[in-house]
Design an enzyme around this catalytic site. Structure first.
Site, PDB file in Angstrom:
ATOM      1  N   GLU A 131      11.726   2.348  -3.955  1.00 24.82           N
ATOM      2  CA  GLU A 131      11.474   3.696  -3.425  1.00 24.82           C
ATOM      3  C   GLU A 131      12.362   3.955  -2.215  1.00 24.82           C
ATOM      4  O   GLU A 131      12.837   5.065  -2.002  1.00 24.82           O
ATOM      5  CB  GLU A 131       9.981   3.855  -3.092  1.00 24.82           C
ATOM      6  CG  GLU A 131       9.154   3.994  -4.360  1.00 24.82           C
ATOM      7  CD  GLU A 131       7.764   3.403  -4.278  1.00 24.82           C
ATOM      8  OE1 GLU A 131       7.223   3.223  -3.172  1.00 24.82           O
ATOM      9  OE2 GLU A 131       7.210   3.110  -5.364  1.00 24.82           O
ATOM     10  N   GLY A 161       1.198  -2.723  -6.296  1.00 22.12           N
ATOM     11  CA  GLY A 161       1.070  -1.406  -5.668  1.00 22.12           C
ATOM     12  C   GLY A 161      -0.326  -0.855  -5.876  1.00 22.12           C
ATOM     13  O   GLY A 161      -1.283  -1.253  -5.200  1.00 22.12           O
ATOM     14  N   GLY A 162      -0.469   0.029  -6.856  1.00 23.45           N
ATOM     15  CA  GLY A 162      -1.721   0.766  -7.088  1.00 23.45           C
ATOM     16  C   GLY A 162      -2.972  -0.101  -7.102  1.00 23.45           C
ATOM     17  O   GLY A 162      -3.978   0.250  -6.474  1.00 23.45           O
ATOM     18  N   TRP A 193       0.813  -1.224   0.000  1.00 23.28           N
ATOM     19  CA  TRP A 193       0.000   0.000   0.000  1.00 23.28           C
ATOM     20  C   TRP A 193       0.840   1.264   0.000  1.00 23.28           C
ATOM     21  O   TRP A 193       0.305   2.362  -0.100  1.00 23.28           O
ATOM     22  CB  TRP A 193      -0.937   0.000   1.215  1.00 23.28           C
ATOM     23  CG  TRP A 193      -2.150  -0.866   1.023  1.00 23.28           C
ATOM     24  CD1 TRP A 193      -2.482  -1.606  -0.083  1.00 23.28           C
ATOM     25  CD2 TRP A 193      -3.225  -1.054   1.961  1.00 23.28           C
ATOM     26  NE1 TRP A 193      -3.677  -2.243   0.114  1.00 23.28           N
ATOM     27  CE2 TRP A 193      -4.160  -1.918   1.357  1.00 23.28           C
ATOM     28  CE3 TRP A 193      -3.476  -0.573   3.249  1.00 23.28           C
ATOM     29  CZ2 TRP A 193      -5.336  -2.327   2.001  1.00 23.28           C
ATOM     30  CZ3 TRP A 193      -4.643  -0.977   3.890  1.00 23.28           C
ATOM     31  CH2 TRP A 193      -5.557  -1.841   3.269  1.00 23.28           C
ATOM     32  N   LYS A 194       2.147   1.134   0.232  1.00 20.99           N
ATOM     33  CA  LYS A 194       3.018   2.319   0.309  1.00 20.99           C
ATOM     34  C   LYS A 194       2.426   3.293   1.345  1.00 20.99           C
ATOM     35  O   LYS A 194       1.889   2.834   2.350  1.00 20.99           O
ATOM     36  CB  LYS A 194       3.191   2.932  -1.077  1.00 20.99           C
ATOM     37  CG  LYS A 194       3.627   1.865  -2.100  1.00 20.99           C
ATOM     38  CD  LYS A 194       4.018   2.372  -3.430  1.00 20.99           C
ATOM     39  CE  LYS A 194       4.412   1.197  -4.313  1.00 20.99           C
ATOM     40  NZ  LYS A 194       4.909   1.605  -5.624  1.00 20.99           N
ATOM     41  N   HIS A 228      12.734  -2.013  -1.070  1.00 17.79           N
ATOM     42  CA  HIS A 228      11.897  -1.549  -2.184  1.00 17.79           C
ATOM     43  C   HIS A 228      12.640  -0.424  -2.915  1.00 17.79           C
ATOM     44  O   HIS A 228      13.355   0.360  -2.291  1.00 17.79           O
ATOM     45  CB  HIS A 228      10.549  -1.045  -1.654  1.00 17.79           C
ATOM     46  CG  HIS A 228       9.564  -0.783  -2.745  1.00 17.79           C
ATOM     47  ND1 HIS A 228       9.580   0.381  -3.484  1.00 17.79           N
ATOM     48  CD2 HIS A 228       8.562  -1.534  -3.252  1.00 17.79           C
ATOM     49  CE1 HIS A 228       8.612   0.326  -4.400  1.00 17.79           C
ATOM     50  NE2 HIS A 228       7.983  -0.830  -4.281  1.00 17.79           N
TER      51      HIS A 228
HETATM   52  P1  13P Z   1       2.475  -0.570  -8.983  1.00 16.32           P
HETATM   53  O1  13P Z   1       1.730  -1.884  -8.973  1.00 16.32           O
HETATM   54  O2  13P Z   1       1.635   0.602  -8.584  1.00 16.32           O
HETATM   55  O3  13P Z   1       3.203  -0.368 -10.269  1.00 16.32           O
HETATM   56  O4  13P Z   1       3.596  -0.665  -7.822  1.00 16.32           O
HETATM   57  C1  13P Z   1       4.439  -1.764  -7.772  1.00 16.32           C
HETATM   58  C2  13P Z   1       5.201  -1.734  -6.509  1.00 16.32           C
HETATM   59  O5  13P Z   1       6.040  -0.894  -6.286  1.00 16.32           O
HETATM   60  C3  13P Z   1       4.871  -2.754  -5.493  1.00 16.32           C
HETATM   61  O6  13P Z   1       5.824  -2.812  -4.502  1.00 16.32           O
END
Ligand code: 13P
Length: 275
Positions: free
Chosen positions: A104, A239-240, A12-13, A102
């Site tokens: 990020e 992610g999204g 979910w970030k 990750h």
């Molecule tokens: P998305 O699915 O939004 O591209 O993100 C991938 C992600 O970074 C999962 O850790």
């Protein structure tokens, strides 16, 4: 079914506080008959919310059959590390998995291969299952350095992962595919996953057999099946599309379909052998 099982994990970030977390799990329950993610052998769903939403996710996730994890840990067990959380604390809270390294965190918070390896070691020691993330930038892909970069990142975590084969997982997330809608083709992803499998094999056969290698980067309901049907893709780090219950359930449903088909094929093969 891939014998090491399939893991569908939602990262979910920095999204969804406790109230939104509760709403997500109610909506997720409504997506499945019986209110639970299908419990097919070897298929596991997991959500990794922000630390603040962990308790809400643990309470509501358990009712839906979803495991819960975190997005980062410090490598020490405790001490003067303002703002940090340790693996034993997460384990104590009830977390099962933790994402480490990750892109990020590597790009925005200066995480290094060495730091990620220390975190993987600490997580395993505390009984928390690490998902170590690797992946190349667009520039690295364009100059043909993908395999080299991913190999360096994977090699950094091989020794800690080998301490308990299959306990941890690796996620291949090409940075150019994260949040961009540009998903790697199943064949391109499979090429990198096969290379990662080879590196695991170099460490030990058992590690290669037992370790799940997830793909991440713009995974959605409509591309999940193609990716998950590749030999060395053992799940997805989403992610999204994991932020909304319908999006996440579509990916889980794709995994369930493949698992059901594989179980049926295995049953047929067994019957043919017997008779
Ligand atoms: P998305 O699915 O939004 O591209 O993100 C991938 C992600 O970074 C999962 O850790």
């Amino acid at each position: 079914m891939k014998h090491r099982g399939v893991l569908i994990a939602g990262n979910w970030k920095m999204n969804h506080g406790p109230a939104e977390t509760e709403r997500f799990f109610s909506a997720l329950a409504a997506q499945f008959p019986g209110g639970r993610v299908p419990s097919i052998e070897g298929l596991q769903a997991c959500i990794l919310p922000p630390a603040l939403s962990l308790q809400a996710a643990l309470i509501h996730g358990a009712q839906v059959g979803v495991q819960i994890g975190a997005q980062n840990v410090h490598w020490e067990k405790s001490g003067a590390f303002t703002g940090e959380i340790s693996s034993p604390m997460l384990k104590d809270a009830g977390a099962t998995w933790v994402i480490l390294g990750h892109s990020e965190r590597r790009q925005l918070f200066g995480e290094t291969d060495e730091g990620v390896a220390r975190k993987v070691t600490a997580a395993i020691a505390a009984g928390l299952r690490p998902i170590a993330c690797v992946g190349e930038t667009l520039e690295e892909r364009e100059v043909g350095m993908t395999l080299e970069v991913v190999e360096r990142q994977v090699r950094a975590v091989l020794a800690p992962l080998a301490k308990q084969p299959g306990f941890g997982a690796i996620a291949y997330e090409p940075i150019w595919a994260i949040g961009t809608g540009k998903v790697a083709s199943p064949a391109d992803a499979q090429e990198v996953h096969a290379m990662i499998r080879g590196l695991l094999e170099g460490q030990s056969e058992e590690l290669a057999e037992a370790t799940r290698i997830l793909y991440g980067g713009s995974v959605k309901g409509d591309n999940a099946e193609g990716l998950l049907s590749q030999d060395d893709i053992d799940g997805a780090l989403v992610g999204g599309a994991s932020l909304d219950a319908a999006g996440f359930s579509k990916i889980a449903a794709a995994a369930e379909k493949l698992a059901t088909m594989a179980a049926a094929a295995a049953g047929l093969a067994e019957r043919a052998e017997q008779g």
